[in-house]
Design an enzyme around this catalytic site. Structure first.
Site, short mmCIF file in Angstrom:
data_model
loop_
_atom_site.label_atom_id
_atom_site.label_comp_id
_atom_site.label_asym_id
_atom_site.label_seq_id
_atom_site.Cartn_x
_atom_site.Cartn_y
_atom_site.Cartn_z
N TYR A 75 0.79 -1.18 -0.06
CA TYR A 75 -0.06 -0.31 0.01
C TYR A 75 0.72 1.12 -0.02
O TYR A 75 0.36 2.31 -0.33
CB TYR A 75 -0.94 0.05 1.13
CG TYR A 75 -2.14 -0.83 0.63
CD1 TYR A 75 -3.30 -0.16 -0.07
CD2 TYR A 75 -2.31 -2.13 1.23
CE1 TYR A 75 -4.07 -0.83 -0.56
CE2 TYR A 75 -3.36 -2.74 0.71
CZ TYR A 75 -4.39 -2.44 -0.19
OH TYR A 75 -5.35 -3.20 -0.52
N HIS A 98 -5.35 -2.66 6.80
CA HIS A 98 -4.79 -3.73 5.78
C HIS A 98 -3.93 -4.53 6.74
O HIS A 98 -3.14 -5.32 6.24
CB HIS A 98 -4.01 -3.06 4.87
CG HIS A 98 -5.19 -2.56 3.77
ND1 HIS A 98 -5.89 -3.39 2.99
CD2 HIS A 98 -5.30 -1.15 3.38
CE1 HIS A 98 -6.70 -2.73 2.20
NE2 HIS A 98 -6.42 -1.54 2.32
#
Lengths: 751, 751
Positions: free
Chosen positions: A278, A431
């Site tokens: 990410y 996440h």
């Protein structure tokens, strides 16, 4: 061949260049472009064209790609599909091509590109005012062009750049139409219209903030810029709201907006708390907007913000990749993503141009074989042309997590071809995985002990619309899916995001100063209340061994007796164990929940001696795990893939050491040794160099591991579990021998 | 780093050269070397040294390697271990180095190499007379230096060359000692002492024959040469004896010796009936002895024997490799073996030098980046230096099996990156698998539909001593392990070697003249008495499809109702099926015997429509199998790995179509389409281009397959099952449309 799918073929077209040019002069030569391309930059680029190979090549490929799209004609379909489906991919393609067409107009001065951008934008301006919310209902923040505001924001980030490139070529009237019918309502929709999306600290919000900020800079709209930088003043969101991934939307007292999105997820070391996958995704909006702010609002000194963390994070991210440039899949990460991605081309070029021309970045850019078609890409192309690049040497590194660098971190030990990644970080927002003190091991860019990564096939529509699969939650995030301790078959923090988000592990020790003995060590006390996990990794380069080896010590101390499951997700073919095991005639799952339901129990055995050894072959290398055994250990050979009704999981194996104890030490060595070639059929050094390994000493203050090699040599690794500063003197008696040393650890050959 | 294992490190040493030379002149300059190196060759080599890069580089590497061994000293241990163990690997190393040291002595004229060869040979001459049979009892023909006569023969083949190189440098007395104490008893032991090994048609015997023949040529011993060429006159072997692998030792009336070993296993097309893996293994003795015979006994015209099959077979073998040069693992073959092996360096160089300087072979030699240090290697090096090489273009090819080319064969269809390998051959001696009409599919060198290969880790001692594992018989050879029909869960020929050895499939049709539609078709009537299997493959390159696709038609006609199991061992990740399936909560094996006991049943379903579709992703490419369904089909997702108590098998998947029928047609298309990149995260053309496929017509005379693509276009493949000569005219009415064509097949787009 193939006339049926031009659209798809175009997606992969890269070839030679068509260089027909019709020159036209913009009406007005002050002002735009000023966002990413600048007027001076355009002049410099034009002056160097033809003599900057990597730039020229990128330009040729871009011309080929954009011309093919122009040939195909403008398609702006009514939004309908999820990721991977036609309308999704078409609109995504559109914004990528718009940005490139804008750049080509500036560089080549060929009006056809401006016309294409204008016509496409006008088509959107016609469509947008009447668009309802996207028909797909999966997202917590549905977009209009796409199924989620995130992708709408992607669209605006790229389109803003295209608009900037043709701004002065457009008439006032055309600009008014685009701004009033498209850009302003678009920016309002993804911000005021979706505060749950816009007003967060999250990579989604970063994209939202940047989208609004980019278009604000082009339109010189201070209200929108303020909103981008510091968020919506009011959002009426309730604390505790969650998104699709279970992430918190509103956190009490948290700042929002672009600047807050730099403050919060980045540590001072440039580590992004969600993980490298990410971080890569977020790098593009962070850096492109930073570049735009630098160009349009230089007074903000954005590249100096938080001690220059944005540019520093590019180096950090490169360090979070293996020998092939692939990012370590910490938390939710799709394997195979690498510094060859377009986001990293952006990141590397901007970091080079605005970060002091670090020559090591040029070697990465050279591998990427592609640059941005802007001022920073020009700088990189010139640097490469002038032969300035230096090898980007990835060394051992310790990266703190948390806004202030005090929420654990990630330690990477490197020695020869080995890379060990130790995670003792914070939760990593929505996440994050529940895997305190887990690790993975690589050799020469190949996974040896793997981290599973995410359970998702990004953008592959037939796999759950290309989105997160339910196995991401039931398997990939669970503790048992990772190379760390699961206690009593329950994930860390009970698998509860709310709890996990409050805690992080604590670094005990990191020392890479001596390349012969590199160490990282951390403690975790919150994953299981009442239990302390203390894990230490060392990579030791000992001349009595063929290659450096890994020492892995997991000290568990608890208030209660527990079952500890300790997996090693090795990749490759099992060669040999020193223990007997039985294989069942029927396979049953290892458990019912918390990820255990996804593991088949393929075999089970008991230790045959004081040591358990387990050897495997992977990518032509032999590996052996030697671990100090407890006679009552259950040695389980497991395989991923149970309760997988859509075959979403990879059928990969693990060795799980199961031990019932209150306090215990798992002490192991992982060796890479020898190799096998299917061409020569030579098996070289196929056996471990270790005959025995034992915990020679262990209490709150000290741990000592003794290793005997095949030649009878005894090695001792001595660790101070407390008083571990560099100057402390230690003295320890083990089996009538006295050991003295200074500092937190020592490694010695006894005989 | 590492001082403990110099021996092992040396095995992989390749680096720069040390070129110190002490010149010495052989006493006598007539005669030897004449076996592989010739005196003229040595002169030519010396004259060109320094100006033939690939030769010079190989020489440097060889000097480095041999000098390191000389430095280490001579080690001739008492034989003890199996393959992979110390004494085995040491003796193997010795003969490889002896051969190289002999060559270095000739080329460099440095006596230290002659001394090394002499001293090592003398050590063997001292050891050999008192050696008992090797202590390991696994082989049907135990050696003395190694556990099997096969490896003893390897030793003598290499050592003969070393002896030839120093023959004239040795004194008569030294030669007498070596011959009387070592070479003659050695040759006698592996021939007269082991007729069950020496007097066969088998790759083992080839090595034995060549070993005796090579030393015979050096010693000018006509008795031994005759024995080598034509076998032992008497062997007292019983007809029906079997070796370890279940292969027959004595076959009534069969000739033996080297010449018989050319006659029997090679077809006129140069296909070797055991398969490419063993062909590769056998190439070395075949070609090195042929070269020696050519040099010493030119009157035998060995390279013209059987119409030049030995040299032709090199081309054949290269054609039996995938895009990366890896051999198709037909029958017992270890995956990964390729034309980069030392045997193929020999084969390519000899075939170039003695086979008319085929420039395509130079491109293979260039990839090998290594040549023989002899006359043929010099020829190759000069050819490359002069830039003569041409691309070795592998095209579609049909290779007959059997001594006279009338025992079936192997057809390979190639189109763009696709390679389809169709096996309709004879049994393949003891290394054959029970897999009539099976196939495998490759794209760009990656396996798409795999053939399992063997169950063995060659030379990895910890895996069953590096020898065949019991799963080779229980799994790898069984029919269900292959991509072909198993009837009633019993392997072809009942899995009986004796029965299988009597039969072969029959070619029906092979036609690669039209690159748009290439076809191979064969019938098998003996695998299951009373049942005929007729399988046809086509690779069709149709402009309405992105890439060429594979049509697979298996027509089964039987006297009785049977269960047909038809697997596709796809590799990769399942993406999507068009049918529902259920996954069990407990895995059970698919059956109890004949290989079924090694398969887990992971899922089961029924067709959802007239077609069954199955898509997967492998190495970044999407694949879809579309097959005409019977509503009662069982669709089974299976995985290898049940009843595998030592984890010897790879956990790889299959789709199995199970159908109960008397007569039936399995008709399928396999498409490769699109791609996915984990870097760009674009999924391009991820779906099949086919909406339906049906058997439009089928009887004894004709089969017609109709395909409808996503744009509604109808395609028809029409096949004549009889009267299939090229000039026959055909007329067929299907659904009120009349089709006319000439020749065995036609492919048309209807609308």
């Amino acid at each position: 061949m193939m006339k049926f799918a031009k659209f798809f073929l175009l997606l992969i077209l890269v070839s030679s260049c068509s260089e027909k040019k019709e020159k036209s002069t913009p009406e007005n030569d002050s002002g735009h472009p000023n966002l990413i391309l600048t007027q001076q930059g355009v002049k410099d680029i034009r002056a160097n064209l033809g003599s900057i190979p990597i730039f020229d090549k990128t330009l040729e490929n871009t011309i080929e790609e954009v011309d093919a799209e122009i040939e195909l004609g403008i398609e702006v379909p009514i939004p309908k599909h999820l990721s991977g489906g036609y309308t999704h991919e078409r609109h995504k393609r559109n914004f990528l091509i718009l940005q490139k067409a804008g750049v080509l107009f500036q560089i080549l001065e060929d009006e056809k590109y401006a016309i294409y951008v204008r016509d496409m934008l006008m088509a959107y301006a016609k469509l947008y005012p009447n668009l309802p919310i996207h028909p797909q209902t999966r997202s917590y923040a549905r977009g209009k062009i796409f199924w989620q505001c995130l992708n709408d924001s992607n669209w605006l980030v790229y389109t803003s750049q295209a608009y900037d490139c043709i701004y002065e070529w457009l008439s006032k009237e055309e600009r008014d139409t685009l701004e009033n019918d498209l850009f302003i309502p678009f920016a309002n929709f993804i911000s005021e219209g979706n505060p749950q999306f816009f007003n967060r600290v999250h990579n989604h919000s970063t994209w939202g903030n940047v989208a609004v900020g980019m278009i604000a800079l082009v339109m010189d709209n201070d209200d929108l810029l303020e909103r981008a930088l510091n968020g919506l003043k009011t959002d009426n969101l309730e604390v505790g709201m969650k998104d699709n991934d279970g992430g918190f939307i509103k956190v009490e007292g948290q700042k929002v907006g672009f600047l807050a999105n730099i403050d919060e997820p980045f540590s001072p070391d440039g580590y992004y708390t969600e993980g490298p996958y990410y971080q890569r995704y977020a790098m593009y909006p962070f850096l492109i907007f930073a570049e735009a702010l630098h160009n349009v609002k230089p007074e903000l000194n954005i590249f100096d913000y938080k001690e220059g963390v944005l540019l520093k994070s590019v180096n950090t991210l490169i360090n979070l990749s293996d020998a092939d440039g692939e990012f370590f899949p910490l938390n939710d990460g799709q394997k195979g993503m690498s510094y060859y991605s377009r986001e990293l081309v952006t990141a590397v070029d901007i970091a080079y141009h605005f970060g002091g021309n670090n020559a090591e970045l040029l070697s990465i850019a050279k591998k990427q074989d592609c640059v941005l078609l802007d001022d920073s890409g020009l700088a990189v192309a010139l640097g490469i042309k002038e032969g300035k690049e230096k090898l980007f040497e990835k060394k051992s590194i310790n990266l703190s997590d948390g806004p202030n660098g005090d929420q654990g971190g990630v330690g990477i030990l490197r020695s020869e071809g080995l890379e060990l990644v130790f995670k003792y970080a914070a939760q990593g927002l929505s996440h994050g995985h529940y895997d305190k003190l887990s690790f993975s091991l690589y050799e020469n860019g190949e996974e040896v002990i793997q981290d599973y990564g995410l359970a998702r096939f990004v953008n592959i529509e037939q796999k759950g619309g290309g989105n997160y699969l339910k196995e991401n939650k039931t398997w990939a995030k669970q503790t048992i899916a990772h190379n760390t301790i699961t206690q009593n078959e329950v994930s860390h923090f009970g698998g509860e995001y709310k709890v996990g988000s409050k805690h992080h592990s604590e670094l005990h020790l990191y020392d890479d100063t001596n390349p012969q003995v590199q160490i990282v060590s951390a403690k975790e006390t919150n994953a299981y209340p009442g239990t302390q996990l203390h894990r230490t990794f060392a990579i030791i380069d000992d001349e009595d061994f063929e290659k450096p080896f890994v020492v892995d010590i997991m000290n568990v101390t608890s208030e209660s007796e527990n079952q500890y499951d300790f997996p090693y997700y090795y990749l490759g073919q099992l060669m040999k164990t020193n223990f007997e095991y039985t294989v069942p005639s029927v396979l049953v799952p290892l458990g019912k929940s918390n990820g255990y339901e996804h593991l088949w129990k393929e075999a089970e055995g008991k230790p045959a001696s004081d040591n358990t050894t387990f050897s495997w072959l992977n990518h032509g290398n032999f590996y052996t795990l030697t671990t100090a055994a407890d006679a009552e250990d259950d040695l389980i050979l497991a395989r991923i893939g149970a309760k997988d009704p859509e075959f979403n999981l990879r059928r990969e194996p693990a060795l799980i050491i199961r031990r019932n104890a209150k306090n215990t030490t798992f002490a192991s060595v992982i060796e890479s040794h020898g190799n096998y070639s299917t061409v020569s059929e030579f098996a070289v050094n196929a056996y471990s160099n270790i005959v025995s390994l034992k915990v020679a000493y262990n209490n709150d203050n000290y741990t000592a591991i003794q290793i005997e090699d095949v030649n009878g040599k005894l090695k001792m690794l001595l660790l101070a579990n407390s008083n571990s500063s560099n100057n402390n003197e230690h003295k320890l008696e083990i089996a009538n021998n006295e050991y003295k040393w200074v500092g937190p650890f020592t490694y010695i050959t006894i005989n």
